[in-house]
Design a protein around this motif. Structure first.
Motif, PDB file in Angstrom:
ATOM      1  N   GLU A 535       3.993   9.049   8.284  1.00 53.29           N
ATOM      2  CA  GLU A 535       5.443   9.010   8.065  1.00 53.29           C
ATOM      3  C   GLU A 535       5.776   8.239   6.792  1.00 53.29           C
ATOM      4  N   PHE A 536       5.178   7.053   6.671  1.00 46.24           N
ATOM      5  CA  PHE A 536       5.470   6.221   5.504  1.00 46.24           C
ATOM      6  C   PHE A 536       4.980   6.894   4.225  1.00 46.24           C
ATOM      7  N   LEU A 537       3.809   7.515   4.299  1.00 43.25           N
ATOM      8  CA  LEU A 537       3.250   8.196   3.130  1.00 43.25           C
ATOM      9  C   LEU A 537       4.187   9.282   2.624  1.00 43.25           C
ATOM     10  N   GLU A 538       4.696  10.112   3.530  1.00 44.49           N
ATOM     11  CA  GLU A 538       5.599  11.183   3.111  1.00 44.49           C
ATOM     12  C   GLU A 538       6.930  10.620   2.607  1.00 44.49           C
ATOM     13  N   GLY A 539       7.369   9.523   3.192  1.00 49.31           N
ATOM     14  CA  GLY A 539       8.619   8.917   2.728  1.00 49.31           C
ATOM     15  C   GLY A 539       8.524   8.419   1.298  1.00 49.31           C
ATOM     16  N   VAL A 540       7.496   7.613   1.000  1.00 44.65           N
ATOM     17  CA  VAL A 540       7.371   7.062  -0.358  1.00 44.65           C
ATOM     18  C   VAL A 540       7.021   8.142  -1.371  1.00 44.65           C
ATOM     19  N   SER A 541       6.474   9.278  -0.893  1.00 45.55           N
ATOM     20  CA  SER A 541       6.088  10.360  -1.808  1.00 45.55           C
ATOM     21  C   SER A 541       7.263  11.220  -2.229  1.00 45.55           C
ATOM     22  N   HIS A 542       8.458  10.994  -1.664  1.00 47.00           N
ATOM     23  CA  HIS A 542       9.595  11.866  -1.975  1.00 47.00           C
ATOM     24  C   HIS A 542      10.851  11.086  -2.338  1.00 47.00           C
ATOM     25  N   VAL A 543      10.700   9.829  -2.762  1.00 46.97           N
ATOM     26  CA  VAL A 543      11.833   9.065  -3.287  1.00 46.97           C
ATOM     27  C   VAL A 543      11.708   8.999  -4.802  1.00 46.97           C
ATOM     28  N   LYS A 695       3.004   8.858  -8.073  1.00 52.35           N
ATOM     29  CA  LYS A 695       2.640   7.457  -8.309  1.00 52.35           C
ATOM     30  C   LYS A 695       2.729   6.652  -7.018  1.00 52.35           C
ATOM     31  N   ASN A 696       3.860   6.781  -6.289  1.00 50.01           N
ATOM     32  CA  ASN A 696       4.003   6.055  -5.028  1.00 50.01           C
ATOM     33  C   ASN A 696       2.945   6.486  -4.013  1.00 50.01           C
ATOM     34  N   ARG A 697       2.654   7.779  -4.000  1.00 48.15           N
ATOM     35  CA  ARG A 697       1.689   8.306  -3.035  1.00 48.15           C
ATOM     36  C   ARG A 697       0.307   7.701  -3.260  1.00 48.15           C
ATOM     37  N   GLU A 698      -0.131   7.690  -4.495  1.00 42.12           N
ATOM     38  CA  GLU A 698      -1.449   7.149  -4.797  1.00 42.12           C
ATOM     39  C   GLU A 698      -1.500   5.641  -4.595  1.00 42.12           C
TER      40      GLU A 698
END
Length: 748
Positions: A535-543, A695-698
């Protein structure tokens, strides 16, 4: 023995029927108004305590006023008509009135919120409280026997309230929403007012009212044998009654969880038992089996205490009995009480005896724990009214005075039990004190010269303190060890005014099980939870940017842990309703260190009140606070709340919501936001187009081990992406504040 006066039996039965449905409608109002008030003033323990205390005090003041007014009224039935019409009128106006007050005052400090709650509840609760002494006075016009009148009318009103508790949640709110339930209650009250109007015009009643004006009812044939009850005794009885009720609700919520249906079922059983007690004492007094009513009143308090002690101690000490252990485990494992539909309750995919038990345990457990003691509690108001009547010789005044003292005791007891006893002593010690006090009250039934009897009562009280389960023992039994414990793990229990927290941690393996009021929240396996990580991964990957994060609900700290791992410039706000949860998890070193981070701001508050109180905006809001089937949950899953959350998002900001109920919550999100990415277990929503932020995802993935990375990516099951341009919402499949569909899920 008194009977309805000649020609008055039909009117007596009609009056009793009216009072039955009056109790029914009043309970519907109570359930709905309390539920709606929390949308503006929060579901924290303080908010609920304020609402309940004001409600009880209003009823008590109404009882006192009604007793005075009915005795002086030229026409008692016309006074009842006016009160009934006033309740009906307020019910009709209550929804727009509350909306107007709430929309302006939501988020105000609790001191000011309490004033708003008082403004809203004072008039209807006083009016409702007036009805008992008025109806008893009218019934005494038709029946020369006062104790028969007060016990019968209290019995019928309470039976009606028990029915209202069940039908309001299982039928009215589930089918027509909170506003529909109010309109049903208004319609019932209007019909009742019409019936009272017809009684007022009945020549038979007018003749009897004129003939009995100023007359005093009999109690039993001859003089009432009894003693006066000091006001402090009646206050104490009210104090203990609400204290027991609060504790029973807390205990039972561990087994049958905290759905609105579980609460209404427990309340219905409680009210039903009160009604049985009320009816029984009327018949006992009529039969002349009780020689001294005053002494019996004191003995009755001991009976409440002893039956409570025997049931609680018996449950703890015999908890290893195979049949009891089997039923406890079955209820504890079942999350939905009841299941989704009546047909599922009656059959189920595997209609074994255990499954049928789990479907109806919301009735069975309350009957087991509180049924017998509450029957004795139900004796108190009618019996005390009869004793007070011996000195007042005015039916309505006797009932009103008693009702006021009981209600004041209820209000004081509710606050003291919640914020003092449970906060500092816990359930077992609080119950032990209540039981000891109840036993000691039996001294009032003894003569001062009876030193042996007094010594025996004191000894019995001391023995109860010694034999009562010790702190934590009850909740260890209610959380079956076979399900919650593992070898080498450490148990942490924290109980205070807000909740019972039960956490089991294995330090070597990093495994953590966490229960809030019996429901599992969060959890770690090897110090990690791949579902929350995904959940957190997908959230930070789309802001579009990531500087400010809001987390609603601590759980076991996964979201907080992940957020704090991000770049040093990120600031994290945590909103958690339960201070006990934070206190308990801080007993674990790794979580205590995490919650001490300078990057973290922790707020103990209802999330809706928090957002109403400040204007701060966030790049990412993570929500996984509670199950959608939990009572009051729609306050955080309604369209109105999602609109509030949207106003707190920065441009390009994203709200991540766990889909504990996939259909209704998903539709509610789609009807509120312009864009949504839908996954199997959660959804991302925003009013801006999603931008993939590699960038956030990695940055987040680099903190995970290879196995954690594989597990996190493996739980991401993307379904599809929506744009709201062409979406047509179905109002029957979305949550609103007045239509809490995922919370009131039961279907007939």
């Amino acid at each position: 023995m008194g009977h309805p006066r000649s020609g008055g039996r039909a009117l007596y039965l009609i009056l009793g029927s009216i009072f039955f449905f009056s109790g029914f409608a009043s309970l519907v109002y109570q359930v709905v108004w309390q539920r709606l008030l929390t949308t503006y003033y929060g579901v924290g323990t303080v908010s609920i305590a304020v609402i309940v205390s004001i409600y009880m005090l209003g009823l008590g003041v109404g009882g006192y006023v009604g007793g005075k007014w009915v005795w002086a009224a030229s026409s008692r039935v016309k006074l009842y008509l006016i009160v009934q019409l006033a309740v009906c009128g307020f019910g009709l106006l209550s929804l727009p009135f509350l909306t107007k007050i709430g929309s302006v005052t939501a988020g105000w400090p609790m001191s000011l919120s309490a004033i708003c709650i008082l403004v809203f509840l004072s008039a209807p609760t006083v009016l409702m409280g007036m009805t008992l002494p008025i109806v008893v006075q009218i019934a005494s016009t038709l029946n020369s026997n006062f104790q028969r009148s007060v016990s019968t009318m209290y019995f019928l009103n309470t039976i009606g309230a028990a029915a209202g508790s069940l039908i309001s949640s299982f039928v009215f709110i589930s089918r027509w929403g909170l506003d529909g339930a109010v309109y049903w209650a208004v319609a019932i009250d209007f019909l009742l007012a019409l019936a009272v109007f017809l009684i007022a015009k009945a020549p038979m009643f007018l003749a009897q009212e004129a003939a009995t004006k100023g007359a005093v009812s009999n109690t039993t044939e001859g003089e009432l044998p009894g003693v006066k009850l000091p006001a402090v005794i009646i206050l104490t009885v009210g104090f203990l009654a609400i204290g027991y009720e609060i504790i029973w609700l807390r205990m039972l919520s561990i087994l049958v969880k905290a759905s609105p249906y579980a609460f209404s079922s427990i309340l219905s059983v409680y009210l039903l038992a009160l009604a049985v007690g009320s009816y029984s004492i009327g018949r006992l007094v009529d039969s002349k089996r009780i020689v001294n009513l005053g002494r019996f009143f004191y003995v009755n308090q001991m009976l409440i205490a002893i039956t409570t002690a025997l049931i609680i101690a018996g449950f703890v000490y015999f908890s290893e009995a195979p049949w009891l252990q089997l039923l406890t485990v079955k209820s504890f494992l079942t999350e939905l009480h009841p299941p989704y539909s009546l047909s599922e309750m009656l059959s189920g995919s595997n209609p074994s005896g255990q499954n049928i038990f789990a479907s109806f345990d919301i009735i069975i457990w309350p009957l087991l724990f509180l049924g017998i003691p509450t029957i004795f509690v139900g004796i108190n108001i009618p019996l005390a009214s009869v004793i007070v009547f011996a000195s007042k010789r005015a039916e309505g005044i006797a009932v009103g005075n008693t009702y006021l003292l009981i209600a004041v005791g209820n209000a004081i007891g509710g606050i003291a039990t919640t914020f003092l006893f449970l906060e500092f002593l816990g359930t077992e010690r609080t119950l032990a004190i209540f039981v000891a006090v109840g036993i000691l009250m039996a001294i009032g039934a003894l003569k001062r010269a009876n030193r042996i009897g007094i010594a025996a009562v004191i000894a019995l009280s001391a023995i109860s303190l010694f034999l009562f389960p010790k702190k934590g023992e009850l909740y260890r039994v209610l959380h079956p060890e076979s399900l919650t414990h593992s070898e080498g793990s450490t148990l942490y229990i924290e109980e205070a005014h807000d909740a019972v927290i039960y956490s089991v941690y294995h330090s070597e393996k990093g495994n953590l099980k966490n229960y809030i009021n019996g429901l599992s929240h969060g959890g770690l396996l090897g110090g990690f939870n791949p579902m929350f990580a995904s959940e957190f991964l997908e959230g930070v990957s789309h802001v579009s940017q990531l500087k400010d994060i809001l987390i609603v609900g601590l759980g076991t700290g996964s979201f907080v842990d992940y957020a704090l791992r991000m770049s040093a410039s990120v600031q994290v706000d945590l909103v958690e309703l339960s201070p006990s949860l934070i206190k308990n998890l801080k007993k674990i070193d790794s979580i205590r260190q995490m919650l001490s981070s300078e990057k973290l701001n922790t707020y103990i508050e209802d999330a809706r009140r928090f957002l109403n109180q400040n204007e701060k905006k966030y790049d990412l809001i993570m929500m996984d606070p509670l199950r959608p089937s939990t009572a009051y949950s729609t306050n955080l899953y309604s369209k109105e709340f999602f609109k509030l959350a949207a106003r707190h998002l920065n441009p390009g900001g994203v709200l991540v919501v766990w889909l504990g109920e996939p259909t209704i919550i998903r539709n509610t999100l789609r009807s509120t936001f312009k864009h949504m990415r839908s996954y199997e277990r959660f959804a991302l929503v925003s009013n801006e187009e999603f931008i993939f932020n590699a960038k956030n995802r990695e940055e987040f993935l680099q903190f995970l081990s290879d196995e954690q990375r594989r597990n996190s990516l493996g739980t991401v099951q993307f379904i599809e992406q929506y744009t709201n341009d062409s979406y047509q919402s179905n109002d029957k499949l979305i949550n609103t504040d007045r239509k809490p569909r995922s919370e009131f899920y039961f279907q007939l």
